[in-house]
Design a protein around this motif. Structure first.
Motif, PDB file in Angstrom:
ATOM      1  N   LEU A 100      -0.748  -6.867   9.429  1.00 32.60           N
ATOM      2  CA  LEU A 100      -0.465  -5.512   8.964  1.00 32.60           C
ATOM      3  C   LEU A 100       1.023  -5.260   9.192  1.00 32.60           C
ATOM      4  CD1 LEU A 100      -3.528  -3.457  10.264  1.00 32.60           C
ATOM      5  CD2 LEU A 100      -2.939  -3.965   7.886  1.00 32.60           C
ATOM      6  N   GLY A 130       7.846   2.966  13.698  1.00 34.55           N
ATOM      7  CA  GLY A 130       7.641   4.349  14.112  1.00 34.55           C
ATOM      8  C   GLY A 130       6.586   5.101  13.317  1.00 34.55           C
ATOM      9  N   LEU A 131       6.094   4.498  12.242  1.00 34.78           N
ATOM     10  CA  LEU A 131       5.072   5.186  11.441  1.00 34.78           C
ATOM     11  C   LEU A 131       3.722   4.512  11.615  1.00 34.78           C
ATOM     12  CD1 LEU A 131       7.043   5.977   8.170  1.00 34.78           C
ATOM     13  CD2 LEU A 131       6.692   7.400  10.195  1.00 34.78           C
ATOM     14  N   GLU A 132       2.662   5.301  11.439  1.00 32.68           N
ATOM     15  CA  GLU A 132       1.346   4.827  11.801  1.00 32.68           C
ATOM     16  C   GLU A 132       0.610   4.145  10.654  1.00 32.68           C
ATOM     17  OE1 GLU A 132      -2.100   6.800  14.647  1.00 32.68           O
ATOM     18  OE2 GLU A 132      -0.789   8.065  13.422  1.00 32.68           O
ATOM     19  N   PRO A 159      -0.031   1.674   7.702  1.00 34.92           N
ATOM     20  CA  PRO A 159       0.585   0.394   7.317  1.00 34.92           C
ATOM     21  C   PRO A 159       1.144   0.446   5.898  1.00 34.92           C
ATOM     22  CG  PRO A 159      -1.824   0.222   7.334  1.00 34.92           C
ATOM     23  CD  PRO A 159      -1.483   1.566   7.903  1.00 34.92           C
ATOM     24  N   TYR A 172       4.146  -2.461   9.226  1.00 36.46           N
ATOM     25  CA  TYR A 172       4.422  -1.035   9.409  1.00 36.46           C
ATOM     26  C   TYR A 172       5.924  -0.775   9.292  1.00 36.46           C
ATOM     27  CZ  TYR A 172      -0.181  -1.131  11.659  1.00 36.46           C
ATOM     28  OH  TYR A 172      -1.512  -1.321  11.927  1.00 36.46           O
ATOM     29  N   ARG A 205      -0.562  -5.150   3.793  1.00 37.94           N
ATOM     30  CA  ARG A 205      -1.397  -6.099   4.535  1.00 37.94           C
ATOM     31  C   ARG A 205      -1.314  -7.432   3.809  1.00 37.94           C
ATOM     32  NH1 ARG A 205      -4.702  -8.133   1.756  1.00 37.94           N
ATOM     33  NH2 ARG A 205      -5.077  -9.548   3.453  1.00 37.94           N
ATOM     34  N   MET A 232       0.793  -1.224   0.000  1.00 36.54           N
ATOM     35  CA  MET A 232       0.000   0.000   0.000  1.00 36.54           C
ATOM     36  C   MET A 232       0.826   1.274   0.000  1.00 36.54           C
ATOM     37  SD  MET A 232      -3.158  -1.237   2.411  1.00 36.54           S
ATOM     38  CE  MET A 232      -2.160  -1.571   3.881  1.00 36.54           C
ATOM     39  N   ARG A 233       1.955   1.235   0.661  1.00 40.40           N
ATOM     40  CA  ARG A 233       2.803   2.427   0.727  1.00 40.40           C
ATOM     41  C   ARG A 233       4.264   1.996   0.651  1.00 40.40           C
ATOM     42  NH1 ARG A 233      -1.285   2.812   4.418  1.00 40.40           N
ATOM     43  NH2 ARG A 233      -2.692   4.578   4.082  1.00 40.40           N
TER      44      ARG A 233
END
Lengths: 155, 155, 155, 155
Positions: free
Chosen positions: B124, B129-131, B133, B126, B136, B96-97
């Protein structure tokens, strides 16, 4: 299986793809060989290597995932030209049989859709020399917007 | 999110899982650390390592797949005890990112079903430290039949 | 589970979503009720109906797929406003348990990514009143380009 | 594409499958027609019907899911005989193009694995008369244990 209708022309040949892989993905390039390239399809070989093995001597799931991923990526690049920024957005993979020990894996990949923003393809992965597939995978790639018309980057 | 109803007791603790990983998957064991273990769930860290990187310095798709795969595997083992022969039969993963550069990845995995033949879980992933995700994944594991009642193998 | 960081504001409330569903999807609108709506998430109920049943009296796979699909669609619309042209591009669904007979199904859906072109969400589906999920699904939606700034269509 | 090696013999022909569908799935049987049946494969038609349509006049995602699901189910039954209790455990589906309005959909399904506990197959779905697939899907079915050797149920 029907043959997808193709109007698009291929933008990279086998040698260009191999060179791109060596240059942009140096850390994994030695794992793979391109056996065959055709419009909307490619055959990629995962070279037998102890590092990809799991207990029992068979190729690991992540190595098969990597094989499917690079195969669809190469099939996309062959049609749209070299754009390192294309990214996998989704993969569904089924592991169906234990790969044979000590042999390469062969991935037969085809593109089912090559849109402006998304490409979709699927793969069957075989142990070299065996008929029953060990895995199947389908993948979606997001294609970045057209690069500026600069021959150095856009070919 | 509702809490799955749990009657089963855990069969392995964090130390036992880490020892099992070191013994059975020596080639990848150094990649991962178990941050937390709980009934039907585990948090696994993919340690930052140049070998998992792609152009741009972010973690590769296959490394994220491996993280999801090992996390669900460890969650299953913690509930059923050490059986190296459990195999992944299916994975669906969404990227996703772009992961942040230079940091570990954290995988929060939970089991949604733990049947006699099949286990299903999702994760999920991550950037540490980042919120938001970065990926998945959902995975299915086939569980081999119960081993013979031999304390050496069945613990 | 970490809470996704939200900057976006919701564009439709529960009544607006229900009205949109009735107007645009008249053929299925009677199947569903919106139980709850929140930023990046929605709870949708598949109303018990003989037409969705399979042998044995349980809800069919296609009806569960439809429930997951409409839930993520409503969650997306609630954040971006009514655009009937958003389309599902991908779904991975695991059927984990047989639904209970004679009860509604409840789908808890959340968005994990809401980008300009793609939205990704996942769902857990429960038989009303039972704790163990009967299915899980993840879906990707392609979001059409921004409509022209016409208050009648863009709200 | 390599041809799967087949040793198994088919247990149901097209007429037997159609009769089984009518008897066990009366609520959906009128939606589908079996165009072709072969070892490890089947071609199933989703008959054009207003009830499956979405805004714009195209077939809905759930109807395509149902088509893929029933196709793999029929392919499995043709090989193992009638067992109504086989259940879909997993499906991954990609919606690639908008189906043509006003025509049937054709699903070409094949089994890639037919094990004792799990069967895996994939499908390509076409608008009747068009060459580019509108969707692809892969599905896993859990096969129940062998029924007792009763000719009435086991054929």
């Amino acid at each position: 299986m029907k043959t997808p209708h193709l109007e698009k022309r291929m933008k990279m040949d086998r040698a260009a793809l191999a060179a791109f892989l060596d240059a942009e993905f140096a850390q994994v390039a030695g794992m793979f060989a391109i056996d065959d390239l055709r419009p909307m399809g490619v055959t990629v070989r995962l070279l037998h290597d102890e590092r990809h093995l799991r207990p029992g001597g068979t190729v690991s799931g992540p190595a098969m995932f990597a094989l499917a991923d690079v195969s669809i990526y190469l099939a996309v690049l062959s049609m749209i030209g070299p754009r390192a920024l294309s990214v996998t957005t989704n993969c569904a993979i089924d592991f169906m049989r234990k790969p044979a020990a000590g042999v390469d894996l062969i991935c037969e990949a085809r593109l089912l859709k090559l849109g402006r923003q998304l490409a979709v393809g699927d793969c069957l992965i075989y142990s070299d020399g065996l008929e029953a597939p060990v895995a199947r995978a389908s993948l979606t790639y997001a294609i970045p917007p057209d690069p500026p018309a600069d021959p150095a980057t856009a070919r």
